[in-house]
Each structure stands twice: as C-alpha cells, then as structure tokens.
Design an enzyme around this catalytic site. Structure first.
Site, PDB file in Angstrom:
ATOM      1  N   ARG A 191       0.795  -1.165   0.127  1.00  0.00           N
ATOM      2  CA  ARG A 191      -0.026  -0.035   0.054  1.00  0.00           C
ATOM      3  C   ARG A 191       0.912   1.159  -0.007  1.00  0.00           C
ATOM      4  O   ARG A 191       1.875   1.223   0.583  1.00  0.00           O
ATOM      5  CB  ARG A 191      -0.912  -0.016   0.981  1.00  0.00           C
ATOM      6  CG  ARG A 191      -2.059  -0.938   1.251  1.00  0.00           C
ATOM      7  CD  ARG A 191      -3.102  -0.457   0.007  1.00  0.00           C
ATOM      8  NE  ARG A 191      -4.152  -1.376  -0.191  1.00  0.00           N
ATOM      9  CZ  ARG A 191      -4.343  -2.314  -0.844  1.00  0.00           C
ATOM     10  NH1 ARG A 191      -3.449  -2.768  -1.899  1.00  0.00           N
ATOM     11  NH2 ARG A 191      -5.345  -3.036  -1.230  1.00  0.00           N
ATOM     12  N   ASP A 247       4.570  -0.046  -6.782  1.00  0.00           N
ATOM     13  CA  ASP A 247       3.406  -0.394  -7.610  1.00  0.00           C
ATOM     14  C   ASP A 247       1.944   0.186  -6.901  1.00  0.00           C
ATOM     15  O   ASP A 247       1.041   0.073  -7.697  1.00  0.00           O
ATOM     16  CB  ASP A 247       3.230  -2.137  -7.629  1.00  0.00           C
ATOM     17  CG  ASP A 247       2.113  -2.709  -8.402  1.00  0.00           C
ATOM     18  OD1 ASP A 247       1.922  -2.314  -9.690  1.00  0.00           O
ATOM     19  OD2 ASP A 247       1.119  -3.586  -7.724  1.00  0.00           O
ATOM     20  N   GLU A 283      -4.219   6.847  -5.819  1.00  0.00           N
ATOM     21  CA  GLU A 283      -4.291   6.230  -7.010  1.00  0.00           C
ATOM     22  C   GLU A 283      -5.460   6.544  -8.033  1.00  0.00           C
ATOM     23  O   GLU A 283      -6.674   6.634  -7.359  1.00  0.00           O
ATOM     24  CB  GLU A 283      -4.190   4.560  -6.699  1.00  0.00           C
ATOM     25  CG  GLU A 283      -3.093   4.328  -5.969  1.00  0.00           C
ATOM     26  CD  GLU A 283      -2.953   2.759  -5.653  1.00  0.00           C
ATOM     27  OE1 GLU A 283      -3.791   1.966  -6.300  1.00  0.00           O
ATOM     28  OE2 GLU A 283      -2.147   2.307  -5.218  1.00  0.00           O
ATOM     29  N   HIS A 312      -0.380  -0.420  -9.964  1.00  0.00           N
ATOM     30  CA  HIS A 312      -1.056  -1.344  -9.105  1.00  0.00           C
ATOM     31  C   HIS A 312      -1.546  -2.816  -9.823  1.00  0.00           C
ATOM     32  O   HIS A 312      -2.660  -2.994  -9.999  1.00  0.00           O
ATOM     33  CB  HIS A 312      -2.220  -0.800  -8.519  1.00  0.00           C
ATOM     34  CG  HIS A 312      -2.637  -1.291  -7.166  1.00  0.00           C
ATOM     35  ND1 HIS A 312      -3.360  -0.743  -6.237  1.00  0.00           N
ATOM     36  CD2 HIS A 312      -2.781  -2.671  -6.885  1.00  0.00           C
ATOM     37  CE1 HIS A 312      -3.702  -1.462  -5.264  1.00  0.00           C
ATOM     38  NE2 HIS A 312      -3.157  -2.771  -5.483  1.00  0.00           N
ATOM     39  N   ALA A 327       0.280  -5.840  -9.180  1.00  0.00           N
ATOM     40  CA  ALA A 327       0.892  -7.000  -8.570  1.00  0.00           C
ATOM     41  C   ALA A 327      -0.138  -8.345  -8.633  1.00  0.00           C
ATOM     42  O   ALA A 327       0.080  -9.363  -8.724  1.00  0.00           O
ATOM     43  CB  ALA A 327       1.193  -6.769  -7.033  1.00  0.00           C
TER      44      ALA A 327
HETATM   45  C1  MLT Z   1      -5.239  -6.394  -3.109  1.00  0.00           C
HETATM   46  O1  MLT Z   1      -5.540  -5.770  -1.940  1.00  0.00           O
HETATM   47  O2  MLT Z   1      -5.657  -7.288  -3.100  1.00  0.00           O
HETATM   48  C2  MLT Z   1      -4.488  -5.919  -4.122  1.00  0.00           C
HETATM   49  O3  MLT Z   1      -3.920  -4.660  -3.655  1.00  0.00           O
HETATM   50  C3  MLT Z   1      -5.125  -5.980  -5.381  1.00  0.00           C
HETATM   51  C4  MLT Z   1      -6.245  -5.305  -5.649  1.00  0.00           C
HETATM   52  O4  MLT Z   1      -6.345  -4.105  -5.180  1.00  0.00           O
HETATM   53  O5  MLT Z   1      -7.189  -5.671  -6.546  1.00  0.00           O
END
Ligand code: MLT
Length: 321
Positions: A233, A257, A262, A281, A283
């Site tokens: 985050r 990332d 955002e 973002h 990942a």
């Molecule tokens: C999550 O919290 O699962 C990841 O940051 C991926 C997302 O936000 O979709």
C-alpha cells in the site's frame, strides 16, 4: 421466493458471475461502473463484490437499503468504510489467498528490475540508443532482504529470495521467531531490519503504526544505498521523503506498484524520478489470481445469501447480534 441481487461494479473475472447465476442469484456486472451508476444501483443490491476500483465509502454504503455483505475480491479492505458498514450491520469479507503468488512474483519482478535497471534499459534501446554502460546493476545473491510484514505474501517473497541465495530477515510483531526460523528467516526489530537490509520489501497492512513508516526519520537509519520495493500500500511510505532520500543517494532506488493516492496525481514526487520504477497497481493482475479471487468472492456471497454462512469477515462484530 425473493431473488437476491448481487451488484459487481468493478471488473471481476466472469467466473464470479457464473457461480452467482448458477446459484440462482440475479447479477448486475456490466464491467467497471461509474460512481454515479454504482450509487444508483446499490439501493437494490443485497450484496456487493468489488476490487479496488470502487470506493465503498459511507456515502455508497448509506445509499444501500438492503445490503447484507460486501466481498472484496482481493486482500486490502482499505477502500471500504468498515465503520459505516458495521453501523448498518453489513459484513465485509475479503479473499486473502488468491493473490498471494501473483503479488509475491510481481514483487520479485520489481526487485530484479530495480537491481538491473531493466525498464530504463528497455526505454533506452527503444529510443534508438545502444547504451551498455549506464545500466550496470547489482546481484541479489549474498544480499540481505528485509521483509516488513511476514504474512502470506511476505513469506512467499522470502521463499523466492532464498532461492536467489539472499539472506532474509523479517519484521512482524505478530509472527513468532521460531515459526520464521523454521523457514530459515530471522525475525528482527524494525530498527535492525533498517540497519541491515540491502533491499527492503513492504507487505504490511495500513494501521496507525505502519502509516508512513518509511519517512525522513526512518530513511536515515537505513543502509546507504538501500533499495525499496512496495507492492502493498502506498500509504506505508511518505512519498516526498522517499523522493528526497533517492535524490540525496541515501536510497539507491525504489520500485513501486502502489501510491498514497491512486492514480497518482500530476506532479507526484516519485513518478518519473530517476531511480524509481513505477507500475500502476498490477501485482495481483494475473489470470490465475483474478480467477481465484473471483471464485472465492462469489462463493462467499452465495454462502451469505443462501446459507447465512459467513467466512473471512473482517468486521466480525457485525455477526454478534
Ligand atoms: C489487494 O488488496 O488484493 C491488491 O492490492 C489487489 C487489488 O487491489 O485488487
């Protein structure tokens, strides 16, 4: 018999819709919905499935009239106002397993890219240059990786780092030292981690303790030339302070990332800064992870609406009636 209605205002893999419809639920899932569309549609929804695109804030939650549950297809629930949901008796659930490997692999990709300047070299070649001098990097072998947050993702990153012959140390106040030792990882204090790590990777959730834990005061306690990776985050880092530390050479580079806001606003201090690798973002964005979290989220909602069974509830107090 009442047909329950599930609203899916974010782009969630179609497997979720298949599972919900097979269970006899009515589904509205037109792809990414605009805020006004979601606000209008939520009044009629019994359940909501979201990724990070939808802000389930107090305004959205209070526009609901019969919402029973929100399932987050992903881990972080920082886009959900848990107090507002709890006040209305709405259960908030997440899918903590599906993203683990995608996020760990992406973190590792960022770390390798950071060590070897791969994105910068790609840009250079594609701009017509043949520059073999500017991109000399460092090896991971023999370096110390400091993992901040030793949950599922932190542990998966550690395992991959060990395969690259890195020494892994970790900080996590909730993980016992002997559990980590069995995985070949030494648990240390945050101060020790900052002092010893050549690479630091962040895998913590945002709490009062972790918010902006990487800041002017902690950056100076790190090894000069440390490299920082963040696929967790953005709010874990004071971004202006990190930019200054990169400019001064205290930090050799960062691979990011995630951002405090955002998408990051124009003039963001880290976007485009030499030494910084940035991605939007991504990942958790693998075919496998998106199918896994979609299936998991849909099953959570089916269980709530049809069986009154609640799993992975992050505001568990709502279940105590
Ligand atoms: C999550 O919290 O699962 C990841 O940051 C991926 C997302 O936000 O979709």
């Amino acid at each position: 018999m009442t047909q329950f209605h599930v609203l899916v205002p974010d782009s969630v893999n179609k497997k979720a819709v298949e599972i919900l419809e097979q269970a006899g639920l009515k589904v509205t899932a037109p792809g990414q919905m605009k805020r006004e569309e979601t606000l209008a549609a939520i009044a009629d929804a019994d359940a909501l499935i979201i990724r990070s695109g939808t802000k389930a804030d107090a305004a959205l939650i209070n526009a609901a009239t019969k919402l029973k549950a929100i399932a987050r297809a992903g881990v972080g629930v920082d886009n959900v106002d848990l107090d507002a949901a709890s006040a209305k008796g709405i259960a908030v659930m997440n899918t903590p397993d599906g993203n683990t490997i995608a996020t760990a692999e992406f973190t590792f990709g960022l770390m390798l890219a950071l060590a070897r300047h791969i994105p910068q070299a790609y840009d250079s070649l594609n701009s017509g240059k043949w520059d073999r001098k500017s991109f000399q990097g460092v090896e991971l072998r023999g370096k110390t990786l400091g993992v901040v947050g030793f949950g599922r993702i932190g542990r998966a990153v550690a395992k991959r780092a060990q395969a690259f012959e890195m020494t892994v140390i970790a900080y996590d106040p909730f993980i016992p030292a002997d559990f980590a030792a069995d995985l070949g990882v030494e648990m240390v204090s945050l101060e020790t981690l900052y002092a010893r790590a050549d690479f630091i990777t962040l895998h913590s959730v945002i709490t009062d303790e972790t918010r902006e834990m990487i800041n002017r005061d902690t950056l100076v306690t790190m090894k000069k030339g440390v490299r920082i990776v963040n696929a967790a985050r953005g709010a874990l880092i004071n971004e202006a302070d990190l930019a200054e530390a990169i400019k001064s050479g205290q930090v050799a580079g960062a691979a990011l990332d995630v951002y405090g806001e955002e998408p990051p606003p124009a003039g963001h201090p880290l976007i485009g800064l030499p030494g910084v690798i940035d991605t939007p973002h991504l990942a958790a964005s693998t075919d496998e992870a998106q199918v896994a979290v979609a299936i998991e989220a849909a099953q959570l909602i089916v269980d709530v609406l049809l069986n009154s069974t609640y799993k992975n509830v992050v505001n568990a107090a709502v279940l105590v009636k």
